[in-house]
Design a protein around this motif. Sequence first.
Motif, short mmCIF file in Angstrom:
data_model
loop_
_atom_site.label_atom_id
_atom_site.label_comp_id
_atom_site.label_asym_id
_atom_site.label_seq_id
_atom_site.Cartn_x
_atom_site.Cartn_y
_atom_site.Cartn_z
N LEU A 79 18.71 -32.97 5.74
CA LEU A 79 19.81 -32.50 6.60
C LEU A 79 19.27 -31.94 7.91
CD1 LEU A 79 22.30 -30.77 4.11
CD2 LEU A 79 22.64 -32.90 5.38
N LEU A 80 18.17 -31.18 7.82
CA LEU A 80 17.59 -30.61 9.03
C LEU A 80 17.11 -31.71 9.98
CD1 LEU A 80 16.51 -28.30 10.79
CD2 LEU A 80 14.44 -28.29 9.36
N ARG A 260 10.04 -26.41 14.04
CA ARG A 260 9.06 -25.56 13.34
C ARG A 260 9.71 -24.22 12.96
NH1 ARG A 260 2.92 -24.35 15.53
NH2 ARG A 260 2.16 -23.29 13.64
N TRP A 261 10.45 -23.64 13.90
CA TRP A 261 11.12 -22.36 13.64
C TRP A 261 12.16 -22.51 12.53
CZ3 TRP A 261 16.39 -21.30 14.29
CH2 TRP A 261 16.75 -19.95 14.15
N ALA A 262 12.97 -23.56 12.59
CA ALA A 262 14.03 -23.76 11.59
C ALA A 262 13.44 -23.99 10.20
CB ALA A 262 14.91 -24.94 12.00
N ARG A 264 10.68 -22.86 9.01
CA ARG A 264 10.16 -21.59 8.47
C ARG A 264 11.30 -20.66 8.09
NH1 ARG A 264 4.68 -20.49 12.16
NH2 ARG A 264 3.62 -22.39 11.45
N ARG A 265 12.36 -20.65 8.88
CA ARG A 265 13.51 -19.81 8.53
C ARG A 265 14.18 -20.27 7.25
NH1 ARG A 265 15.93 -16.27 12.16
NH2 ARG A 265 17.22 -15.82 10.33
N MET A 266 14.12 -21.57 6.98
CA MET A 266 14.72 -22.11 5.76
C MET A 266 13.77 -22.01 4.57
SD MET A 266 16.60 -25.45 7.46
CE MET A 266 17.43 -26.00 5.96
N GLY A 267 12.60 -21.45 4.78
CA GLY A 267 11.67 -21.21 3.67
C GLY A 267 10.94 -22.44 3.17
N PHE A 268 10.77 -23.46 4.00
CA PHE A 268 10.09 -24.67 3.58
C PHE A 268 8.59 -24.42 3.38
CE2 PHE A 268 13.28 -27.69 5.85
CZ PHE A 268 14.21 -27.42 4.86
N GLU A 269 8.02 -25.14 2.45
CA GLU A 269 6.57 -25.17 2.32
C GLU A 269 5.99 -25.86 3.55
OE1 GLU A 269 5.67 -27.21 -1.25
OE2 GLU A 269 6.51 -25.66 -2.57
N VAL A 270 4.71 -25.64 3.81
CA VAL A 270 4.12 -26.17 5.02
C VAL A 270 4.17 -27.70 5.04
CG1 VAL A 270 1.76 -26.19 4.08
CG2 VAL A 270 2.13 -26.04 6.56
N ALA A 276 9.55 -31.93 8.94
CA ALA A 276 10.62 -31.52 9.85
C ALA A 276 10.18 -31.60 11.31
CB ALA A 276 11.07 -30.10 9.51
N VAL A 277 8.96 -31.17 11.59
CA VAL A 277 8.46 -31.15 12.97
C VAL A 277 8.25 -32.57 13.49
CG1 VAL A 277 6.47 -30.55 14.41
CG2 VAL A 277 7.40 -28.88 12.79
N PHE A 278 7.59 -33.42 12.70
CA PHE A 278 7.24 -34.74 13.21
C PHE A 278 8.39 -35.74 13.14
CE2 PHE A 278 2.65 -33.56 12.11
CZ PHE A 278 2.42 -33.13 13.41
N CYS A 279 9.26 -35.63 12.15
CA CYS A 279 10.40 -36.56 12.07
C CYS A 279 11.59 -36.07 12.91
CB CYS A 279 10.84 -36.73 10.62
SG CYS A 279 9.65 -37.60 9.58
#
Length: 348
Positions: A79-80, A260-262, A264-270, A276-279
């Motif tokens: 979704l993100l 990247r911020w979103a 981390r706020r959503m508690g994703f593992e690295v 999320a960052v690359f896609c």
Amino acid sequence: MSAPPSGQKAQRGAVDGFLLAMVAAVTVASCFPQWGRSEGPLHLGRVLDVGVFCLFFLHGMGLSTDSLKAGATRWRLHLLVQGCTYVLFPLWWALLAATAGRWVSHDLLMGFFYLAVLPSTVSSSVAMTALARGHVAAAVLNATLSTLLGVFLTPLLVSLVIGQGGGAGMDVGDTMLKVAKMLLLPFVIGHLMRPLLASRFSRIKKQTTLFDRGVIVLLVWSAFSDSVADGLWSRHGIGLLAQAMVGAVAFLLPMLAFTRWAARRMGFEVEDEIVAVFCGSKKTLASGMPMAKLLFGGNAAMGVLILPIMLYHQIQLFVCAVMARRYAARDAGGARSLVSTPAQPPEA
């Protein structure tokens, strides 16, 4: 760890060669525009119709069904990524257009909107995720889902903006059908034939990648030839390139920071943050060029409309390669086991 440096070297070489080929295409088109026109002596319009069909057939052939299944459970991540691709990007364009649009030509502004509504990349997103030691299966699913959604969402959003801009508009249903026939149909056929031809496809991976890049370079050549013949540089000048470069950076850097911020706020593992960052920040040139041919073919401003995605594509590869190396250098002990890299479709 020996694998990442080797992959980084290969990635840099591919980017450099492809960039030089596109620069050469624009240069030749600027000097001899009649050669590469769609209906010129080489009949590139017809040649590219066949080339695009074959290109997306190969994309479908390279898609692994198992990798899609493996990444299907991370619905919040999906979704993100899709929200960034098809909601946040257009909203960011609207904000930039409202604040700085008065200093940008209408054609270039529309080119940035086209960039904003394009799908994410496939192969480069997956390659960067693998290099950064992220969740490869989730990257494959998100990139593929983005491409399939783009067949319908990109023409729809483009038609809405063209209508609001007072232009002649376009038949949305007819446009979607054309895009589906030229991009989605060969993609599906290629994927259905994968069980029969996958082993042979893997043996010619290098050749299919060269074919993929060759088709994109021809699309750039043809588009710029048509536009230069219709007065591209005489109307806009070199300042157009500077505006397009600044605009591409103004899109990419905030999107990288937000994803990247979103995450981390959503508690994703690295590993999921990497996806999320690359896609969520990437935009596809491989689908963007053929789709532009269908949406804007015959438009005298075609060269301006595709300029943002050409520049954005190169900038995103360089910046994301640096980020991927930094992610890969994190504490190896904190990284969980990753899904092995699947067979990837060729894409610029």
